[in-house]
Design a protein around this motif. Sequence first.
Motif, short mmCIF file in Angstrom:
data_model
loop_
_atom_site.label_atom_id
_atom_site.label_comp_id
_atom_site.label_asym_id
_atom_site.label_seq_id
_atom_site.Cartn_x
_atom_site.Cartn_y
_atom_site.Cartn_z
N LEU A 213 78.32 72.49 0.13
CA LEU A 213 78.99 73.39 1.07
C LEU A 213 80.52 73.26 1.02
O LEU A 213 81.23 74.26 1.17
N ALA A 214 81.01 72.05 0.84
CA ALA A 214 82.47 71.88 0.77
C ALA A 214 83.04 72.62 -0.43
O ALA A 214 84.10 73.25 -0.35
N ASP A 215 82.33 72.56 -1.55
CA ASP A 215 82.80 73.28 -2.74
C ASP A 215 82.64 74.79 -2.58
O ASP A 215 83.47 75.57 -3.06
N LEU A 216 81.57 75.21 -1.90
CA LEU A 216 81.38 76.64 -1.68
C LEU A 216 82.50 77.22 -0.83
O LEU A 216 82.89 78.38 -1.00
N HIS A 217 83.00 76.43 0.10
CA HIS A 217 84.12 76.90 0.93
C HIS A 217 85.30 77.28 0.05
O HIS A 217 85.93 78.33 0.25
N ALA A 218 85.61 76.45 -0.95
CA ALA A 218 86.71 76.75 -1.87
C ALA A 218 86.38 77.95 -2.74
O ALA A 218 87.23 78.82 -2.98
N ARG A 219 85.15 78.02 -3.20
CA ARG A 219 84.75 79.12 -4.08
C ARG A 219 84.76 80.47 -3.38
O ARG A 219 84.93 81.51 -4.00
N SER A 220 84.55 80.47 -2.08
CA SER A 220 84.51 81.73 -1.33
C SER A 220 85.89 82.29 -1.04
O SER A 220 86.05 83.49 -0.82
N GLY A 221 86.90 81.40 -1.02
CA GLY A 221 88.24 81.85 -0.64
C GLY A 221 88.38 82.08 0.85
O GLY A 221 89.39 82.65 1.29
N SER A 222 87.42 81.67 1.65
CA SER A 222 87.43 81.91 3.09
C SER A 222 88.63 81.24 3.75
O SER A 222 89.02 80.12 3.39
N LEU A 223 89.19 81.91 4.75
CA LEU A 223 90.33 81.38 5.49
C LEU A 223 89.89 80.55 6.69
O LEU A 223 90.73 79.95 7.37
N THR A 224 88.61 80.51 6.99
CA THR A 224 88.11 79.72 8.12
C THR A 224 88.10 78.24 7.75
O THR A 224 88.07 77.88 6.58
N ARG A 225 88.12 77.39 8.76
CA ARG A 225 88.05 75.95 8.53
C ARG A 225 86.70 75.61 7.88
O ARG A 225 85.70 76.30 8.10
N ARG A 226 86.66 74.50 7.15
CA ARG A 226 85.45 74.15 6.42
C ARG A 226 84.25 73.96 7.35
O ARG A 226 83.15 74.39 7.03
N ARG A 227 84.46 73.31 8.48
CA ARG A 227 83.34 73.09 9.39
C ARG A 227 82.85 74.40 9.99
O ARG A 227 81.65 74.60 10.19
N ASP A 228 83.78 75.31 10.29
CA ASP A 228 83.37 76.62 10.80
C ASP A 228 82.63 77.41 9.72
O ASP A 228 81.66 78.13 10.01
N PHE A 229 83.10 77.28 8.50
CA PHE A 229 82.44 77.93 7.37
C PHE A 229 81.01 77.42 7.24
O PHE A 229 80.05 78.20 7.09
N ALA A 230 80.84 76.10 7.31
CA ALA A 230 79.50 75.51 7.20
C ALA A 230 78.61 75.98 8.34
O ALA A 230 77.41 76.24 8.13
N ALA A 231 79.17 76.12 9.54
CA ALA A 231 78.38 76.60 10.68
C ALA A 231 77.91 78.03 10.46
O ALA A 231 76.77 78.38 10.79
N LYS A 232 78.77 78.86 9.88
CA LYS A 232 78.38 80.24 9.60
C LYS A 232 77.28 80.29 8.54
O LYS A 232 76.35 81.11 8.64
N ILE A 233 77.37 79.43 7.54
CA ILE A 233 76.34 79.38 6.51
C ILE A 233 75.00 79.00 7.13
O ILE A 233 73.95 79.59 6.82
N ARG A 234 75.02 78.01 8.02
CA ARG A 234 73.78 77.59 8.69
C ARG A 234 73.19 78.73 9.52
O ARG A 234 71.97 78.93 9.54
#
Length: 356
Positions: A213-234
């Motif tokens: 998930l941490a690497d996916l955050h970078a790959r997505s280019g998302s501007l959200t924080r990593r933890r918020d990104f992970a929460a959205k994925i869940r």
Amino acid sequence: MGAGGNWREPDRRFVVSGPASPRDLRDLMGRPFFGLGKTPRVIPIEYETRYAGVSVSAPGGSGIATIWDADVLIWLTGQIVDALNHGLWVSRHVRFTPWRLFRDLGWATGANEYRRLHGALGRLAVTTVATSIRHGADWRNKPFTWISGLRVTQDEGVALTLPDWLMEAACDRSRVLTLDPAYFRLGGGLERWLYRLARRHAGRQKDGWRFDLADLHARSGSLTRRRDFAAKIRAIALARTVPGYTFRVISGGKLGVLCAAPTSQSTEAVDNDVKPVVGPAAHNIIGPLAESSSDRWRKSAQLIVSEGEIGLLTYITNIITYYGGDLGLFAPLPAARSGYAKKAREAVADRGAGVP
């Protein structure tokens, strides 16, 4: 020279005249080439690893092309591949009527759709992209826009020119994948990005694929924080809204590991005319999802048209004139083998791992 090699011929247009299944480019799936929000992003996208670099920007706060704008490119790629499958000549100079695009993508045919197309074409025309994928070490010196030479007229519809980078991939059908039609009904940008990621890497492999998930955050280019990104994925994984795949987040890494597996039933069949690409895992990809007792998945007519460049303001004026008023225009109108492991890994990372 075969039909797939003639697209470099100048001053000829490939005229879209019939339906075709939309197709996506492997190179675009799972990397940050488009903004994921419905509000156009003005902050540039910068992504660079050992294996791939992507830089995307738009001038003057006009906004980077969104993942919904990419539908136009996906549709045009499908038209090119379908023509090649039938032995027809294609060109990067394209002409089409908006109604044909609306019909193939399941859009309605009304004022809102014409405004949507207007916005998408405008952003695709001004979004500047540079990538190391198929551009080598000096990739930052080879920028391109998604479309150029944009012209909209009442008689000819939409005329535009696609970049060489996109055409080279579209004419290499091992780099192209069809999409489930339900993809175009997804309302969230992250949901769309996840589907394309899973389609590229997990494909139809019954064991699926794993992503950190941490690497996916970078790959997505998302501007959200990593933890918020992970929460959205869940949340997306629990909602099961992505067609053709189920997702589950398990322990591992800094934020967890996303497991993607194809479902036993998809919303609609996805045809597959491309050769499978098999090899080591790409960068930031953990690898195939091995099934275990503690983590078991449910198997569930060509024209000659002179070229012309137009400014964005002129384009906006033209398209409003074309689609505005009471004119009745809203009516339906193979990779080479290498003896060196390093080169092989880099080639697979560029081509994308997984079986389509």
